[in-house]
Design a protein around this motif. Sequence first.
Motif, mmCIF file in Angstrom:
data_model
loop_
_atom_site.group_PDB
_atom_site.id
_atom_site.type_symbol
_atom_site.label_atom_id
_atom_site.label_comp_id
_atom_site.label_asym_id
_atom_site.label_seq_id
_atom_site.Cartn_x
_atom_site.Cartn_y
_atom_site.Cartn_z
ATOM 1 N N VAL A 173 -10.199 -6.621 -19.795
ATOM 2 C CA VAL A 173 -9.816 -5.579 -18.831
ATOM 3 C C VAL A 173 -10.478 -5.815 -17.480
ATOM 4 N N ALA A 174 -11.618 -6.524 -17.469
ATOM 5 C CA ALA A 174 -12.212 -6.901 -16.185
ATOM 6 C C ALA A 174 -11.233 -7.759 -15.388
ATOM 7 N N LEU A 175 -10.506 -8.629 -16.101
ATOM 8 C CA LEU A 175 -9.550 -9.528 -15.452
ATOM 9 C C LEU A 175 -8.247 -8.827 -15.094
ATOM 10 N N VAL A 176 -7.674 -8.064 -16.043
ATOM 11 C CA VAL A 176 -6.304 -7.576 -15.849
ATOM 12 C C VAL A 176 -6.235 -6.156 -15.293
ATOM 13 N N SER A 177 -7.369 -5.442 -15.219
ATOM 14 C CA SER A 177 -7.337 -4.061 -14.755
ATOM 15 C C SER A 177 -8.383 -3.765 -13.687
ATOM 16 N N HIS A 178 -9.646 -4.062 -13.989
ATOM 17 C CA HIS A 178 -10.724 -3.636 -13.096
ATOM 18 C C HIS A 178 -10.771 -4.454 -11.810
ATOM 19 N N THR A 179 -10.653 -5.784 -11.927
ATOM 20 C CA THR A 179 -10.646 -6.615 -10.720
ATOM 21 C C THR A 179 -9.420 -6.339 -9.845
ATOM 22 N N PRO A 180 -8.203 -6.232 -10.410
ATOM 23 C CA PRO A 180 -7.066 -5.880 -9.557
ATOM 24 C C PRO A 180 -7.266 -4.578 -8.778
ATOM 25 N N GLN A 181 -7.939 -3.598 -9.385
ATOM 26 C CA GLN A 181 -8.203 -2.353 -8.674
ATOM 27 C C GLN A 181 -9.050 -2.606 -7.427
ATOM 28 N N LEU A 182 -10.103 -3.390 -7.578
ATOM 29 C CA LEU A 182 -10.973 -3.679 -6.439
ATOM 30 C C LEU A 182 -10.271 -4.533 -5.389
ATOM 31 N N VAL A 183 -9.513 -5.516 -5.837
ATOM 32 C CA VAL A 183 -8.800 -6.367 -4.886
ATOM 33 C C VAL A 183 -7.760 -5.549 -4.116
ATOM 34 N N SER A 184 -7.056 -4.674 -4.810
ATOM 35 C CA SER A 184 -6.103 -3.795 -4.139
ATOM 36 C C SER A 184 -6.798 -2.927 -3.101
ATOM 37 N N SER A 185 -7.955 -2.385 -3.465
ATOM 38 C CA SER A 185 -8.701 -1.544 -2.531
ATOM 39 C C SER A 185 -9.200 -2.340 -1.334
ATOM 40 N N LEU A 186 -9.624 -3.579 -1.567
ATOM 41 C CA LEU A 186 -10.099 -4.416 -0.472
ATOM 42 C C LEU A 186 -8.988 -4.726 0.518
ATOM 43 N N VAL A 187 -7.792 -5.011 0.002
ATOM 44 C CA VAL A 187 -6.660 -5.274 0.900
ATOM 45 C C VAL A 187 -6.281 -3.998 1.651
ATOM 46 N N ALA A 188 -6.216 -2.877 0.926
ATOM 47 C CA ALA A 188 -5.846 -1.611 1.569
ATOM 48 C C ALA A 188 -6.860 -1.205 2.628
ATOM 49 N N ALA A 189 -8.125 -1.547 2.413
ATOM 50 C CA ALA A 189 -9.164 -1.188 3.389
ATOM 51 C C ALA A 189 -8.925 -1.851 4.742
ATOM 52 N N ARG A 190 -8.253 -3.022 4.747
ATOM 53 C CA ARG A 190 -7.943 -3.677 6.023
ATOM 54 C C ARG A 190 -7.014 -2.805 6.875
ATOM 55 N N LEU A 191 -6.242 -1.935 6.198
ATOM 56 C CA LEU A 191 -5.276 -1.100 6.916
ATOM 57 C C LEU A 191 -5.926 0.105 7.577
ATOM 58 N N ALA A 192 -7.119 0.480 7.101
ATOM 59 C CA ALA A 192 -7.740 1.712 7.589
ATOM 60 C C ALA A 192 -7.984 1.673 9.092
ATOM 61 N N GLN A 193 -8.368 0.519 9.626
ATOM 62 C CA GLN A 193 -8.661 0.407 11.058
ATOM 63 C C GLN A 193 -7.590 -0.381 11.813
ATOM 64 N N ALA A 194 -6.487 -0.673 11.141
ATOM 65 C CA ALA A 194 -5.427 -1.445 11.801
ATOM 66 C C ALA A 194 -4.700 -0.582 12.825
ATOM 67 N N GLY A 195 -4.135 -1.223 13.804
ATOM 68 C CA GLY A 195 -3.371 -0.504 14.820
ATOM 69 C C GLY A 195 -2.091 0.081 14.247
ATOM 70 N N GLU A 196 -1.620 1.124 14.891
ATOM 71 C CA GLU A 196 -0.418 1.812 14.409
ATOM 72 C C GLU A 196 0.783 0.881 14.389
ATOM 73 N N ALA A 197 0.881 -0.004 15.378
ATOM 74 C CA ALA A 197 2.015 -0.927 15.430
ATOM 75 C C ALA A 197 2.037 -1.839 14.208
ATOM 76 N N ALA A 198 0.852 -2.287 13.782
ATOM 77 C CA ALA A 198 0.772 -3.160 12.608
ATOM 78 C C ALA A 198 1.148 -2.399 11.340
ATOM 79 N N VAL A 199 0.636 -1.180 11.215
ATOM 80 C CA VAL A 199 0.892 -0.395 10.005
ATOM 81 C C VAL A 199 2.374 -0.082 9.849
ATOM 82 N N ARG A 200 3.050 0.126 10.970
ATOM 83 C CA ARG A 200 4.473 0.447 10.905
ATOM 84 C C ARG A 200 5.306 -0.728 10.397
ATOM 85 N N LEU A 201 4.718 -1.917 10.371
ATOM 86 C CA LEU A 201 5.437 -3.089 9.864
ATOM 87 C C LEU A 201 5.310 -3.243 8.352
ATOM 88 N N CYS A 202 4.557 -2.345 7.708
ATOM 89 C CA CYS A 202 4.343 -2.446 6.258
ATOM 90 C C CYS A 202 5.675 -2.484 5.517
#
Length: 361
Positions: A173-202
């Motif tokens: 579960v570390a491989l198939v569940s817990h790590t994906p959760q953290l990786v997803s959060s790390l990618v999403a965290a890049r969006l927190a301070q991104a400009g509005e123009a970039a976010v609208r391209l999601c």
Amino acid sequence: MRSALVIGTGLIGTSVALALSARGVRVHLRDQDPEQARTAAALGAGTDVPPDGPVDLAVVSVPPALTAPVMAEAVARGTARGYLDVASVKGRPRRELADLGCDTTRYLGTHPMAGRERSGPLAATAELFEGRPWVLTPTPDTDTEVLNLALELVALCRAVPVVMDADAHDRAVALVSHTPQLVSSLVAARLAQAGEAAVRLCGQGIRDVTRIAASDPGMWVDILSANPGPVADVLAEVAADLDETVRALRALESADEHKRADGAAGIEAVLRRGNAGRARVPGKHGAAPAAYETVAVLISDKPGELARIFADAGRAGVNIEDVRIEHATGQQAGLVQLMVQPAVAPVLTAALRERGWSIRQ
């Protein structure tokens, strides 16, 4: 199984209770927050009135850090004939129960591999576990009656039993569940301070990657605190791959042709390894992955449109194997991606066009 006690009425506990109640089991509910237990009872999960005596099965559904002490207390009270937990880690609770001097012959650690981004009883559903793996981690001293009760529970919840060693489960579960959760959060965290123009391209890609980043942080701190070593091991491997990928990307910026070639080879290697890993993810109903063809249909965002497109596919005699919706930015429309067997894709395309649907290539 005639009776059960569910201790902890969050998403998983309430979903278990709803499934058992729907199949005729008398379910009692207990929670440190009585209001939450009353909410689960109001949803039809059972009753928050304590049982008169021992029940057939006690299901402990509390955070991993609390699983052992809550379980030990239930066993000491003689609450049930058998006891199991549904915590997302298995090795630590068993070791803690042994340290507490608890009789583990009547206990079985389990983990239903199902969940949602939302938590609490209001997010629960009796169908949460249908068709999903449910891991059982018996040991040589597990009583046969307890194992049978656990298998009956899994059957009543319409899940699929999978027997594993507790520590092997935690590494998995570390491989198939817990790590994906953290990786997803790390990618999403890049969006927190991104400009509005970039976010609208999601688009759909970023939505797919960050979907589970919407999960409750408090719940995940509890889970990760109970399985930190195996998760750190997987993340260290991911970090090494990231370092290599960064170096390959930097090489692609080089003016040196050979460095650019090495960089391209490095990126291709990462992508091909990703292809190989993705191909191992089980497909529909847990079977081997199948190659589907996508028929993309433009659809307006109004009531009845999805029902109409599914009905039209049914009239064409085509089974929809999977479906995704990609919403258009700033428009009340989107693309419905209908995944079908390759042989019937032309049939579906022609039938939908005939009925006035706009097909996108």
